[in-house]
Write a protein that holds these residues in place. Sequence first.
Motif, short mmCIF file in Angstrom:
data_model
loop_
_atom_site.label_atom_id
_atom_site.label_comp_id
_atom_site.label_asym_id
_atom_site.label_seq_id
_atom_site.Cartn_x
_atom_site.Cartn_y
_atom_site.Cartn_z
N GLU A 31 44.25 49.66 45.15
CA GLU A 31 44.77 50.82 44.28
C GLU A 31 44.13 49.87 42.76
O GLU A 31 44.08 48.83 42.98
CB GLU A 31 46.30 50.60 44.49
CG GLU A 31 46.13 51.81 46.13
CD GLU A 31 47.82 51.56 46.05
OE1 GLU A 31 47.49 53.42 45.20
OE2 GLU A 31 48.34 51.35 45.73
N SER A 32 43.63 51.36 41.76
CA SER A 32 43.18 50.70 40.23
C SER A 32 43.85 51.99 39.21
O SER A 32 42.86 52.20 38.98
CB SER A 32 42.25 50.58 40.67
OG SER A 32 40.86 51.74 40.84
N SER A 39 45.07 45.66 38.81
CA SER A 39 44.31 45.72 39.87
C SER A 39 43.00 46.34 39.79
O SER A 39 42.24 45.88 40.51
CB SER A 39 45.28 46.59 40.00
OG SER A 39 46.54 46.84 40.34
N ARG A 42 40.95 43.23 39.62
CA ARG A 42 40.25 42.64 41.11
C ARG A 42 39.34 43.83 41.87
O ARG A 42 38.70 43.62 42.92
CB ARG A 42 41.69 43.10 42.16
CG ARG A 42 41.80 42.11 42.77
CD ARG A 42 42.81 42.00 43.82
NE ARG A 42 43.03 42.50 44.52
CZ ARG A 42 43.80 43.66 45.47
NH1 ARG A 42 45.13 43.52 44.96
NH2 ARG A 42 44.22 43.98 46.69
N ILE A 96 49.82 52.49 41.14
CA ILE A 96 50.52 51.69 42.39
C ILE A 96 51.11 52.41 43.54
O ILE A 96 52.63 52.43 43.11
CB ILE A 96 50.73 50.45 41.91
CG1 ILE A 96 49.70 50.02 41.19
CG2 ILE A 96 51.16 49.60 43.57
CD1 ILE A 96 47.88 49.66 41.33
#
Length: 385
Positions: A31-32, A39, A42, A96
């Motif tokens: 998830e971003s 996030s 990542r 998120i």
Amino acid sequence: MSLPSPAEQLRHFQKRQKEIVETIRQLVELESPSDVKQSVDRVSTVLASRFGELGGKIKFHPSEKFGKHLQIDFQPRGNKAMPVLLLGHMDTVYPIGTISKMACKVSKGRVFGPGVLDMKAGVALAFHAIEAMLTWNDGKLPRPVRVLLVSDEEVGSGSSRPITEKLAREAASVLVLEPAYGANGALKTARKSVGEYTIQVTGVAAHSGLDFEKGQSAVIELAHQIIEISKLVDIKNGVTLNVGRASGGTRTNVVPATATASLDVRVASANHMGEIDRRLKALRPVNPHCSISISGKINRPPLERTEAVVALYKQAQEVARELGFDLQEAAVGGGSDGNFTAALGIPTLDGLGAVGEGAHAEHESVVIEELPRRAALLAGLITAV
Ligand SMILES: [Zn+2]
């Protein structure tokens, strides 16, 4: 080694449909949301490692508030052609935890999940198109290719815009990985500009029973202003203003001293852009005892259907024809980072991502059997432009 024919290229992607879906799943499950830096960081790291494995040169553009924007360069040795820029974003509009209610799943020939259409599938398509081209060309690309994946597109691209503009200036053309338009996968050859404004009204509070005549209602003043603003709507010329939020006052027995409204402004041509901005900033209070202030701006210039855009679209049509399908074009109201690059005069073609529906909504999904065609289209276009 000779390049496979368009039909063979398409077959190549059809055989790899499962891998494309797996890449999409990998990205969707990370998830971003734009506002959660670590996030998006990542996703950026994961993509850097995947593109790095293909031999791309990785460059992170750090951002204090947002995820690190990711630039990947594929520079075939000795090839001095200007790169084509593949432009996308890694952030989504979903907070998120959304994934627990809106799980990434394959069903009815589609992949579902938050951000799958806008635009994790588009990023996956770029990855697999480049991977295939490397296989076809003995590990080299036929021309320099640069990928830029930003992390703040869904919140206006404030942090990434200068990077996008700089890299666009260095590119021969820009291919935007945003979703295609509609079920037949049309490309986007025109996008409106998008702006957001807030109007703040200050009046004078008073007890509505004891001192009614001493009060100056900010809510009434705001109502006047909203009517004035709505008069600027000009559907025929593609100008829309939507007061999407309005509020004011504290309680029923107080003449309200404050009121505020926020509006979304969309304009189809650059000519109207400055004019609307001027007219909004020229608004004056109807009640001289109230004051108003307007803040905001047009955030993205329009992507206009210039000759350069049309020429690029024609090339895409040609590539599609060779692959055996028909490609349409569409003008849309929403903006993307393609608006920035097109406004610089760089040939820009948008909507090269996945085909699907429900962007930003619960049923967001992409059509799986369209994926090979879109990957082949992208690969063909990278070679052609
Ligand atoms: Zn998008």
